[in-house]
Design a protein around this motif. Sequence first.
Motif, PDB file in Angstrom:
ATOM      1  N   LYS A 263       0.838  -1.201   0.000  1.00 49.63           N
ATOM      2  CA  LYS A 263       0.000   0.000   0.000  1.00 49.63           C
ATOM      3  C   LYS A 263       0.875   1.253   0.000  1.00 49.63           C
ATOM      4  N   ASP A 264       1.946   1.248   0.809  1.00 43.96           N
ATOM      5  CA  ASP A 264       2.870   2.385   0.849  1.00 43.96           C
ATOM      6  C   ASP A 264       3.520   2.596  -0.511  1.00 43.96           C
ATOM      7  N   ARG A 265       3.942   1.500  -1.135  1.00 43.73           N
ATOM      8  CA  ARG A 265       4.602   1.597  -2.442  1.00 43.73           C
ATOM      9  C   ARG A 265       3.650   2.164  -3.484  1.00 43.73           C
ATOM     10  N   ARG A 266       2.408   1.719  -3.466  1.00 43.60           N
ATOM     11  CA  ARG A 266       1.420   2.238  -4.421  1.00 43.60           C
ATOM     12  C   ARG A 266       1.183   3.722  -4.200  1.00 43.60           C
ATOM     13  N   SER A 267       1.142   4.147  -2.944  1.00 47.04           N
ATOM     14  CA  SER A 267       0.972   5.575  -2.653  1.00 47.04           C
ATOM     15  C   SER A 267       2.153   6.376  -3.188  1.00 47.04           C
ATOM     16  N   LEU A 268       3.352   5.845  -3.029  1.00 48.65           N
ATOM     17  CA  LEU A 268       4.536   6.524  -3.566  1.00 48.65           C
ATOM     18  C   LEU A 268       4.494   6.584  -5.085  1.00 48.65           C
ATOM     19  N   ASP A 269       4.090   5.479  -5.718  1.00 44.38           N
ATOM     20  CA  ASP A 269       3.990   5.452  -7.181  1.00 44.38           C
ATOM     21  C   ASP A 269       2.972   6.467  -7.685  1.00 44.38           C
ATOM     22  N   GLU A 270       1.834   6.581  -7.007  1.00 47.12           N
ATOM     23  CA  GLU A 270       0.817   7.561  -7.389  1.00 47.12           C
ATOM     24  C   GLU A 270       1.358   8.975  -7.243  1.00 47.12           C
ATOM     25  N   PHE A 271       2.124   9.204  -6.186  1.00 42.21           N
ATOM     26  CA  PHE A 271       2.690  10.527  -5.957  1.00 42.21           C
ATOM     27  C   PHE A 271       3.675  10.883  -7.071  1.00 42.21           C
ATOM     28  N   VAL A 272       4.534   9.947  -7.436  1.00 49.60           N
ATOM     29  CA  VAL A 272       5.524  10.197  -8.485  1.00 49.60           C
ATOM     30  C   VAL A 272       4.832  10.380  -9.825  1.00 49.60           C
ATOM     31  N   ALA A 273       3.792   9.596 -10.085  1.00 51.26           N
ATOM     32  CA  ALA A 273       3.067   9.709 -11.350  1.00 51.26           C
ATOM     33  C   ALA A 273       2.343  11.044 -11.457  1.00 51.26           C
ATOM     34  N   ALA A 274       1.981  11.633 -10.348  1.00 50.25           N
ATOM     35  CA  ALA A 274       1.257  12.899 -10.352  1.00 50.25           C
ATOM     36  C   ALA A 274       2.192  14.104 -10.476  1.00 50.25           C
TER      37      ALA A 274
END
Length: 143
Positions: free
Chosen positions: A112-123
């Motif tokens: 879940k943490d990794r997905r949140s980081l990926d979403e942040f970087v993608a944004a």
Amino acid sequence: MEARVDRWMWAVRIFKTRTVAAEACKMGRVCINGAQAKASRTVKVGDVVSVKKPPITYSFKVLQLIEKRVGAKLVSEMMENVTPPEQYEMLEMSKISGFVNRAKGLGRPTKKDRRSLDEFVAATPEYMDDFDFYFDFDSEDED
């Protein structure tokens, strides 16, 4: 009548096994009336048993002494939860904060943490990806 604190905590379902209860005592996470307790320490009716399960400290008042595990419905007759509301607020805050306030060295991020980081970087806006000019931070000004 008295009961060992590790057996009592196991019997009222604070810990899943007696071994885990004894280890918690050994690590100093269990207090009886404010004093650290060993697994062999006895509890009496009226004692307050505090158990540190990070991030909060639960407090239970002994209403009845037992040494045999009872059903979950009967636990309320054996103990009273006297944990202050502030402790539950701390628990809620730690759930909300997620990985942001994770202490250094507490392990790898969860999926879940990794997905949140990926979403942040993608944004990240496109203009932040690369620059049209070059920054030279290493050179000194030669005035």
